[in-house]
Motif scaffolding. Structure first.
Motif, PDB file in Angstrom:
ATOM      1  N   ARG A   1       8.975  -4.275   3.003  1.00 47.10           N
ATOM      2  CA  ARG A   1      10.325  -3.694   3.159  1.00 47.10           C
ATOM      3  C   ARG A   1      10.333  -2.589   4.214  1.00 47.10           C
ATOM      4  NH1 ARG A   1       9.879  -3.963  -2.550  1.00 47.10           N
ATOM      5  NH2 ARG A   1       9.497  -1.700  -2.656  1.00 47.10           N
ATOM      6  N   MET A   2       9.269  -1.808   4.252  1.00 47.06           N
ATOM      7  CA  MET A   2       9.198  -0.694   5.195  1.00 47.06           C
ATOM      8  C   MET A   2       9.017  -1.150   6.631  1.00 47.06           C
ATOM      9  SD  MET A   2       6.738   2.015   3.133  1.00 47.06           S
ATOM     10  CE  MET A   2       6.589   3.108   4.568  1.00 47.06           C
TER      11      MET A   2
ATOM     12  N   GLU B   1      -1.659   4.515  -4.404  1.00 51.03           N
ATOM     13  CA  GLU B   1      -0.745   5.641  -4.217  1.00 51.03           C
ATOM     14  C   GLU B   1      -1.242   6.569  -3.118  1.00 51.03           C
ATOM     15  OE1 GLU B   1      -3.844   7.082  -7.041  1.00 51.03           O
ATOM     16  OE2 GLU B   1      -2.634   5.262  -6.935  1.00 51.03           O
TER      17      GLU B   1
ATOM     18  N   ARG C   1       2.890   7.543   4.723  1.00 53.32           N
ATOM     19  CA  ARG C   1       4.213   8.148   4.889  1.00 53.32           C
ATOM     20  C   ARG C   1       4.133   9.501   5.591  1.00 53.32           C
ATOM     21  NH1 ARG C   1       6.238   9.459   0.221  1.00 53.32           N
ATOM     22  NH2 ARG C   1       4.551   8.744  -1.153  1.00 53.32           N
TER      23      ARG C   1
ATOM     24  N   LYS D   1       2.558  -4.495  -5.690  1.00 55.53           N
ATOM     25  CA  LYS D   1       3.725  -3.629  -5.496  1.00 55.53           C
ATOM     26  C   LYS D   1       3.677  -2.960  -4.122  1.00 55.53           C
ATOM     27  CE  LYS D   1       4.589  -2.340 -10.344  1.00 55.53           C
ATOM     28  NZ  LYS D   1       4.594  -1.192 -11.304  1.00 55.53           N
ATOM     29  N   TYR D   2       2.483  -2.518  -3.739  1.00 61.60           N
ATOM     30  CA  TYR D   2       2.330  -1.862  -2.449  1.00 61.60           C
ATOM     31  C   TYR D   2       2.582  -2.857  -1.312  1.00 61.60           C
ATOM     32  CZ  TYR D   2       0.259   1.050   1.215  1.00 61.60           C
ATOM     33  OH  TYR D   2       0.040   1.788   2.354  1.00 61.60           O
TER      34      TYR D   2
ATOM     35  N   ASP E   1      -0.416   4.926   0.309  1.00 62.96           N
ATOM     36  CA  ASP E   1       1.027   5.056   0.495  1.00 62.96           C
ATOM     37  C   ASP E   1       1.407   6.467   0.923  1.00 62.96           C
ATOM     38  OD1 ASP E   1       3.904   4.109  -0.032  1.00 62.96           O
ATOM     39  OD2 ASP E   1       3.737   5.832  -1.377  1.00 62.96           O
TER      40      ASP E   1
ATOM     41  N   ASP F   1       4.217   8.282  -4.689  1.00 64.71           N
ATOM     42  CA  ASP F   1       5.152   7.326  -5.285  1.00 64.71           C
ATOM     43  C   ASP F   1       4.592   6.945  -6.650  1.00 64.71           C
ATOM     44  OD1 ASP F   1       6.712   5.153  -6.061  1.00 64.71           O
ATOM     45  OD2 ASP F   1       6.836   4.313  -4.042  1.00 64.71           O
TER      46      ASP F   1
ATOM     47  N   LYS G   1       4.565  -5.405  -1.361  1.00 65.29           N
ATOM     48  CA  LYS G   1       6.008  -5.650  -1.267  1.00 65.29           C
ATOM     49  C   LYS G   1       6.738  -4.446  -0.671  1.00 65.29           C
ATOM     50  CE  LYS G   1       6.624  -7.131  -5.570  1.00 65.29           C
ATOM     51  NZ  LYS G   1       7.327  -7.722  -6.743  1.00 65.29           N
ATOM     52  N   LYS G   2       6.265  -3.240  -0.991  1.00 68.99           N
ATOM     53  CA  LYS G   2       6.882  -2.059  -0.386  1.00 68.99           C
ATOM     54  C   LYS G   2       6.669  -2.047   1.121  1.00 68.99           C
ATOM     55  CE  LYS G   2       7.053   2.996  -0.547  1.00 68.99           C
ATOM     56  NZ  LYS G   2       6.632   4.237  -1.249  1.00 68.99           N
TER      57      LYS G   2
ATOM     58  N   SER H   1      -0.724  -2.950  -8.860  1.00 70.28           N
ATOM     59  CA  SER H   1      -0.278  -1.957  -7.898  1.00 70.28           C
ATOM     60  C   SER H   1      -0.457  -2.441  -6.468  1.00 70.28           C
ATOM     61  CB  SER H   1      -1.058  -0.655  -8.112  1.00 70.28           C
ATOM     62  OG  SER H   1      -0.352   0.440  -7.600  1.00 70.28           O
TER      63      SER H   1
ATOM     64  N   GLN I   1       5.341   4.892  -8.870  1.00 70.04           N
ATOM     65  CA  GLN I   1       5.320   3.504  -9.339  1.00 70.04           C
ATOM     66  C   GLN I   1       3.915   2.902  -9.217  1.00 70.04           C
ATOM     67  OE1 GLN I   1       6.870   0.167  -6.966  1.00 70.04           O
ATOM     68  NE2 GLN I   1       7.240   1.600  -5.269  1.00 70.04           N
TER      69      GLN I   1
END
Length: 351
Positions: free
Chosen positions: A247-248, A196, A203, A240-241, A199, A189, A243-244, A237, A191
């Motif tokens: 959501r996940m 990263e 996934r 951001k991670y 993440d 990802d 917050k991701k 970062s 972003q």
């Protein structure tokens, strides 16, 4: 998903799989020769070696041309976008079935590809990745310790709660990834300029691919203040991670799974609080940004119905104190041993 002890790496394949090594490069002329040389000194050679220039300065970029005269690697140029996007570009330009990554300031031990490739299990049609341990070293490559990964987290990866509650400690520079798994999750990802790797491997795990851990070092991980593990980009970062992940992984009350309260808050809150404290103490250029991150995080915690009242009260007090305390006061209170407010704030978030 199994761990491989050293003794199981004796059976060698009759034909080695096709492996590409991808090195993101950004103004790293001081380190890149050491990294590239380690790839070309492997006991099992890579089928492809690609260095991705991620928008470096012209004089830094020129160092790659000079190095490529001595070592036959391919250079790809792109605009600056961070390590994740650079790695993605390298994978897209390659054809090998398996992928190894190497950060520009790290370097491989001579058996990196051999150890990881030999540990690909035969017949595993959902093979995702195999990863190993590392040496930790300073910027000059002087070894500090010979085991890092196995001292942190749980290996191999089996439980989503563990992956959310703790940093993964699966480092790209010590991992071999199947192209099938990498492409199934659309790679890194871009972003993120930090996290990263967590993440990506999270996934891949979620897609049902397997992972294996080799209890043997294959890479030298050079940590220094100029590396991407430090700095404001990593802090941004991380948020951001966080917050991701929220959501996940929404809370599942009916199944008794409270990911936000039980995994994400214990993992991330100490960082957000400490970053704000340090910025206020130093009255630095990121003070407002760090405070804004903490306040946004705080609003998310206070809005969550499953976080306990005591934890919310502690957070409210923290937010109030930091919002109304000038830098001198934060430094003064933090220095007092009889009133260890700041130290206590940090300690309670570990519980």
């Amino acid at each position: 998903m199994n761990a491989f002890p050293d003794s199981t790496i004796a059976a060698q394949p009759t034909a080695w799989p096709s492996v590409v090594v991808i090195i993101p490069f950004y103004n790293g002329a001081d380190f890149i020769e050491r990294s590239v040389k380690s790839v070309f000194e492997q006991s099992v050679p890579a089928a492809e070696v690609i260095v991705v220039n991620d928008g470096s300065r012209p004089e830094e970029r020129a160092s790659l041309d000079a190095l490529a005269v001595r070592f036959p690697f391919r250079i790809i140029d792109k605009e600056n976008g961070g390590q994740g996007s650079a790695r993605n570009a390298g994978v897209k330009a390659s054809t090998s079935d398996f992928i190894c990554f190497l950060d520009q300031d790290d370097f491989y031990l001579p058996n990196h590809i051999e150890t990881l490739a030999a540990s690909i299990p035969a017949g595993d049609r959902l093979f995702g990745y195999v990863y190993a341990d590392l040496y930790e070293a300073d910027a000059d490559g002087n070894v500090i310790r010979t085991g890092v990964i196995k001292e942190h987290a749980t290996h191999p990866k089996r439980n989503i709660n563990d992956l959310l509650r703790n940093d993964m400690f699966v480092l790209p520079s010590a991992t071999l990834v199947s192209r099938k798994a990498f492409e199934a999750v659309d790679g890194f990802d871009s972003q993120f300029m930090g996290f990263e790797d967590d993440d990506l491997f999270l996934r891949i795990f979620r897609k049902g691919f397997s992972n294996y851990f080799v209890d043997k070092a294959v890479t030298v991980w050079c940590i220094h203040t100029a590396s991407t593990s430090f700095g404001i980009r990593m802090i941004r970062s991380r948020f951001k991670y966080f917050k991701k992940l929220t959501r996940m992984f929404p809370d599942e009350h009916l199944r008794g799974r409270y990911y936000f309260r039980d995994c994400l808050v214990p993992r991330f809150q100490p960082y957000f609080v400490n970053h704000a404290i340090e910025s206020i103490k130093n009255d630095d250029q990121y003070r407002e940004e760090m405070s804004a991150i903490l306040n946004e995080y705080g609003a998310m915690v206070l809005a969550n119905p499953y976080v306990g009242r005591k934890k919310k009260l502690r957070l409210r007090i923290t937010l109030f104190l930091l919002r109304h305390s000038p830098p001198g006061m934060v430094r003064f209170v933090g220095a007092l041993t009889r009133l260890p407010v700041i130290r206590s704030l940090r300690r309670i978030y570990k519980n």
